[in-house]
Write an enzyme that holds these catalytic residues in place. Structure first.
Site, PDB file in Angstrom:
ATOM      1  N   ASN A 229      -6.390  -5.097  -6.214  1.00 62.78           N
ATOM      2  CA  ASN A 229      -7.026  -4.388  -5.223  1.00 62.78           C
ATOM      3  C   ASN A 229      -6.955  -2.562  -4.763  1.00 62.78           C
ATOM      4  O   ASN A 229      -8.240  -2.022  -4.869  1.00 62.78           O
ATOM      5  CB  ASN A 229      -7.350  -4.989  -3.422  1.00 62.78           C
ATOM      6  CG  ASN A 229      -8.151  -4.092  -3.066  1.00 62.78           C
ATOM      7  OD1 ASN A 229      -9.179  -4.321  -2.368  1.00 62.78           O
ATOM      8  ND2 ASN A 229      -7.225  -3.574  -1.962  1.00 62.78           N
TER       9      ASN A 229
ATOM     10  N   ASP B  91       0.968  -1.049   0.155  1.00 65.40           N
ATOM     11  CA  ASP B  91      -0.036   0.054   0.213  1.00 65.40           C
ATOM     12  C   ASP B  91       0.993   1.652  -0.166  1.00 65.40           C
ATOM     13  O   ASP B  91       1.647   1.346   0.038  1.00 65.40           O
ATOM     14  CB  ASP B  91      -0.523   0.090   1.430  1.00 65.40           C
ATOM     15  CG  ASP B  91      -2.477   1.043   0.951  1.00 65.40           C
ATOM     16  OD1 ASP B  91      -2.195   2.077   0.610  1.00 65.40           O
ATOM     17  OD2 ASP B  91      -3.272   0.588   1.335  1.00 65.40           O
TER      18      ASP B  91
ATOM     19  N   VAL C 235       1.521   1.457  -7.314  1.00 67.72           N
ATOM     20  CA  VAL C 235       0.566   0.668  -7.657  1.00 67.72           C
ATOM     21  C   VAL C 235       1.099   1.605  -9.655  1.00 67.72           C
ATOM     22  O   VAL C 235       0.461   0.307 -10.264  1.00 67.72           O
ATOM     23  CB  VAL C 235      -0.437  -0.585  -7.895  1.00 67.72           C
ATOM     24  CG1 VAL C 235      -0.769  -1.159  -6.515  1.00 67.72           C
ATOM     25  CG2 VAL C 235      -1.449   1.210  -7.497  1.00 67.72           C
TER      26      VAL C 235
ATOM     27  N   TYR D 282     -14.109   7.128 -12.704  1.00 64.63           N
ATOM     28  CA  TYR D 282     -14.088   5.979 -12.352  1.00 64.63           C
ATOM     29  C   TYR D 282     -15.020   4.409 -12.645  1.00 64.63           C
ATOM     30  O   TYR D 282     -14.420   3.307 -12.933  1.00 64.63           O
ATOM     31  CB  TYR D 282     -15.059   6.248 -10.845  1.00 64.63           C
ATOM     32  CG  TYR D 282     -15.096   4.775  -9.508  1.00 64.63           C
ATOM     33  CD1 TYR D 282     -13.481   4.590  -9.024  1.00 64.63           C
ATOM     34  CD2 TYR D 282     -15.936   4.193  -9.426  1.00 64.63           C
ATOM     35  CE1 TYR D 282     -13.789   3.372  -8.143  1.00 64.63           C
ATOM     36  CE2 TYR D 282     -15.740   2.804  -8.597  1.00 64.63           C
ATOM     37  CZ  TYR D 282     -15.069   2.655  -8.089  1.00 64.63           C
ATOM     38  OH  TYR D 282     -15.055   1.823  -6.847  1.00 64.63           O
TER      39      TYR D 282
ATOM     40  N   THR E 254     -16.356   0.949   3.802  1.00 66.36           N
ATOM     41  CA  THR E 254     -14.582   1.273   3.757  1.00 66.36           C
ATOM     42  C   THR E 254     -14.669   2.865   3.757  1.00 66.36           C
ATOM     43  O   THR E 254     -15.402   3.365   3.583  1.00 66.36           O
ATOM     44  CB  THR E 254     -14.235   0.587   2.434  1.00 66.36           C
ATOM     45  OG1 THR E 254     -14.334   1.607   1.454  1.00 66.36           O
ATOM     46  CG2 THR E 254     -14.331  -0.843   2.620  1.00 66.36           C
TER      47      THR E 254
HETATM   48  P1  NAP Z   1      -9.980   1.596   0.310  1.00 68.42           P
HETATM   49  O1  NAP Z   1     -10.490   1.816   2.322  1.00 68.42           O
HETATM   50  O2  NAP Z   1      -9.875   3.477   0.359  1.00 68.42           O
HETATM   51  O3  NAP Z   1      -8.430   1.301   0.328  1.00 68.42           O
HETATM   52  C1  NAP Z   1      -7.697   1.730  -1.171  1.00 68.42           C
HETATM   53  C2  NAP Z   1      -5.972   1.237  -0.411  1.00 68.42           C
HETATM   54  O4  NAP Z   1      -5.660   1.218  -1.689  1.00 68.42           O
HETATM   55  C3  NAP Z   1      -5.713   2.327   0.517  1.00 68.42           C
HETATM   56  O5  NAP Z   1      -5.200   2.264   1.077  1.00 68.42           O
HETATM   57  C4  NAP Z   1      -5.625   3.798  -0.726  1.00 68.42           C
HETATM   58  O6  NAP Z   1      -4.241   4.475   0.086  1.00 68.42           O
HETATM   59  C5  NAP Z   1      -4.685   2.616  -1.026  1.00 68.42           C
HETATM   60  N1  NAP Z   1      -4.022   3.269  -2.902  1.00 68.42           N
HETATM   61  C6  NAP Z   1      -4.536   4.461  -3.517  1.00 68.42           C
HETATM   62  N2  NAP Z   1      -3.788   4.386  -4.084  1.00 68.42           N
HETATM   63  C7  NAP Z   1      -2.918   3.736  -4.142  1.00 68.42           C
HETATM   64  C8  NAP Z   1      -1.538   3.660  -5.376  1.00 68.42           C
HETATM   65  N3  NAP Z   1      -1.170   4.538  -6.232  1.00 68.42           N
HETATM   66  N4  NAP Z   1      -1.151   2.682  -4.707  1.00 68.42           N
HETATM   67  C9  NAP Z   1      -1.573   2.066  -3.602  1.00 68.42           C
HETATM   68  N5  NAP Z   1      -2.303   1.344  -2.715  1.00 68.42           N
HETATM   69  C10 NAP Z   1      -2.887   2.988  -3.219  1.00 68.42           C
HETATM   70  O7  NAP Z   1     -10.562   1.331  -0.234  1.00 68.42           O
HETATM   71  P2  NAP Z   1     -11.855   0.053  -1.140  1.00 68.42           P
HETATM   72  O8  NAP Z   1     -13.169   0.346  -0.478  1.00 68.42           O
HETATM   73  O9  NAP Z   1     -11.264  -0.871   0.127  1.00 68.42           O
HETATM   74  O10 NAP Z   1     -11.425   0.249  -2.631  1.00 68.42           O
HETATM   75  C11 NAP Z   1     -10.559  -1.903  -2.548  1.00 68.42           C
HETATM   76  C12 NAP Z   1     -10.881  -1.454  -3.805  1.00 68.42           C
HETATM   77  O11 NAP Z   1     -12.764  -1.725  -3.651  1.00 68.42           O
HETATM   78  C13 NAP Z   1     -10.598  -0.676  -4.818  1.00 68.42           C
HETATM   79  O12 NAP Z   1     -10.315  -0.889  -6.737  1.00 68.42           O
HETATM   80  C14 NAP Z   1     -12.420   0.233  -4.988  1.00 68.42           C
HETATM   81  O13 NAP Z   1     -12.337   1.074  -6.717  1.00 68.42           O
HETATM   82  C15 NAP Z   1     -13.000  -0.937  -4.979  1.00 68.42           C
HETATM   83  N6  NAP Z   1     -14.050  -0.813  -4.714  1.00 68.42           N
HETATM   84  C16 NAP Z   1     -15.431  -0.673  -3.210  1.00 68.42           C
HETATM   85  C17 NAP Z   1     -16.240  -0.065  -3.607  1.00 68.42           C
HETATM   86  C18 NAP Z   1     -16.834   0.730  -2.091  1.00 68.42           C
HETATM   87  O14 NAP Z   1     -18.492   0.430  -1.922  1.00 68.42           O
HETATM   88  N7  NAP Z   1     -16.147   1.075  -0.732  1.00 68.42           N
HETATM   89  C19 NAP Z   1     -17.294  -0.519  -4.107  1.00 68.42           C
HETATM   90  C20 NAP Z   1     -16.316  -0.959  -5.088  1.00 68.42           C
HETATM   91  C21 NAP Z   1     -15.218  -1.659  -5.604  1.00 68.42           C
HETATM   92  P3  NAP Z   1      -5.275   6.283   0.298  1.00 68.42           P
HETATM   93  O15 NAP Z   1      -5.677   5.922   1.619  1.00 68.42           O
HETATM   94  O16 NAP Z   1      -4.179   6.623   0.134  1.00 68.42           O
HETATM   95  O17 NAP Z   1      -5.842   5.901  -0.756  1.00 68.42           O
END
Ligand code: NAP
Length: 272
Positions: free
Chosen positions: A90, A37, A64, A154, A191
């Site tokens: 992810n 991360d 990433v 997105y 999240t």
């Molecule tokens: P999250 O809690 O924000 O976790 C995402 C993690 O990725 C964070 O620690 C973030 O760091 C990190 N990140 C961001 N940019 C990055 C980079 N350039 N390199 C490495 N790490 C990076 O979000 P989540 O909801 O768990 O999302 C995980 C995945 O599920 C994502 O692809 C999201 O689009 C997808 N998703 C989520 C939902 C939902 O409702 N939660 C629904 C559909 C899909 P920072 O905090 O610094 O940004």
């Protein structure tokens, strides 16, 4: 015997949300996990949780979008545990905004973090998994299946992840490589990404616009369950752990004939 006993799994974005839950679940099911991360504090918490439960974990700072970092991650994984056979792409961000107000810089950032990363990770994994095989799980979204106002970039990024996944799966099959590639499409999951998205949106606005958005009651403290209640037949948000269980299944040999498919986990949101 865990579902992924003895496997080595790389999980990006493992310092928060779905990535952390996936890392924990893979470790619980017997994998040695390489958790990466840009959020180092988040990674520490993930590592503490996995180690506290008796699991194996290596944490690495990884952006990433950085091409060279991908080789470094796989080399470090190899040195610590052996060649990975699971990759969970992810890490992702959501930069919301109307098309007419959207900047090219934000568009390119959205694509770099959500799409370039999946290409780079999948390429790195496919180069190393050709003989012994593996499972690549790319996290897309219901936003990769249908449109949403204020989420054009997105949606585009997640639609790209969906079709890249299918192309990669077909290519692996054609090459005779025992690598499965699938996408996971979560609905509304509880999240921190929702709050971060609002914060990022206000960063690109002028002071008046930002004030107007955040002046609404609760706008800075999003209740994801309330959003989900209005959009989801199951009338609640999903939990990261529920998505993690699907990821573990796809990573495991229980999914040995499943590749190139989109797996929706959304409390029936897209069923109507
Ligand atoms: P999250 O809690 O924000 O976790 C995402 C993690 O990725 C964070 O620690 C973030 O760091 C990190 N990140 C961001 N940019 C990055 C980079 N350039 N390199 C490495 N790490 C990076 O979000 P989540 O909801 O768990 O999302 C995980 C995945 O599920 C994502 O692809 C999201 O689009 C997808 N998703 C989520 C939902 C939902 O409702 N939660 C629904 C559909 C899909 P920072 O905090 O610094 O940004």
């Amino acid at each position: 015997m865990g579902l992924v006993e003895g496997r080595i799994a790389v999980v990006t974005g493992a310092g928060s949300g779905i990535g952390r839950a996936a890392a924990e679940a893979l470790a619980r099911e017997g994998a040695a996990v390489v958790a990466t991360d840009i959020d180092d504090d988040g990674l520490k918490a993930t590592a503490a949780s996995i180690q506290g439960a008796g699991g194996k974990v290596l944490t690495l700072h990884q952006d990433v979008t950085d091409e060279a970092a991908w080789d470094q991650v796989f080399e470090a994984a190899e040195a610590e545990f052996g060649t990975p056979s699971v990759l969970v792409n992810n890490a992702g961000i959501a930069i919301a905004g109307a098309i007419t107000d959207y900047s090219l810089a934000d568009w390119q950032k959205q694509m770099a973090v959500n799409v370039d990363s999946v290409f780079l990770g999948t390429r790195a994994a496919m180069r190393r998994m050709q003989e012994k095989g593996g499972s690549i799980v790319n996290i897309s979204s219901v936003a990769g299946l249908r449109g949403a106002a204020g989420a054009s970039a997105y949606c585009t990024s997640k639609g790209a992840v969906r079709l890249f996944t299918k192309a990669a799966a077909v290519e692996c099959g054609q090459m005779g490589w025992p690598i499965r590639v699938n996408s996971v499409h979560p609905g509304i999951i509880d999240t921190p990404i929702w709050q971060k998205s609002i914060t990022r949106m206000t960063e690109t606005m002028n002071a008046d616009q930002a004030a107007a958005l955040t002046a609404h009651s609760g706008a800075n403290q999003l209740d994801v369950n309330a959003i989900a209640a209005g959009n989801t037949p199951m009338v609640r948000a999903g939990r990261p752990e529920e998505v993690a269980d699907l990821i573990v299944f796809l990573a495991s040999d229980r999914a040995s004939y499943i590749s190139g498919q989109e797996h929706v986990i959304d409390g029936a949101m897209t069923a109507r």
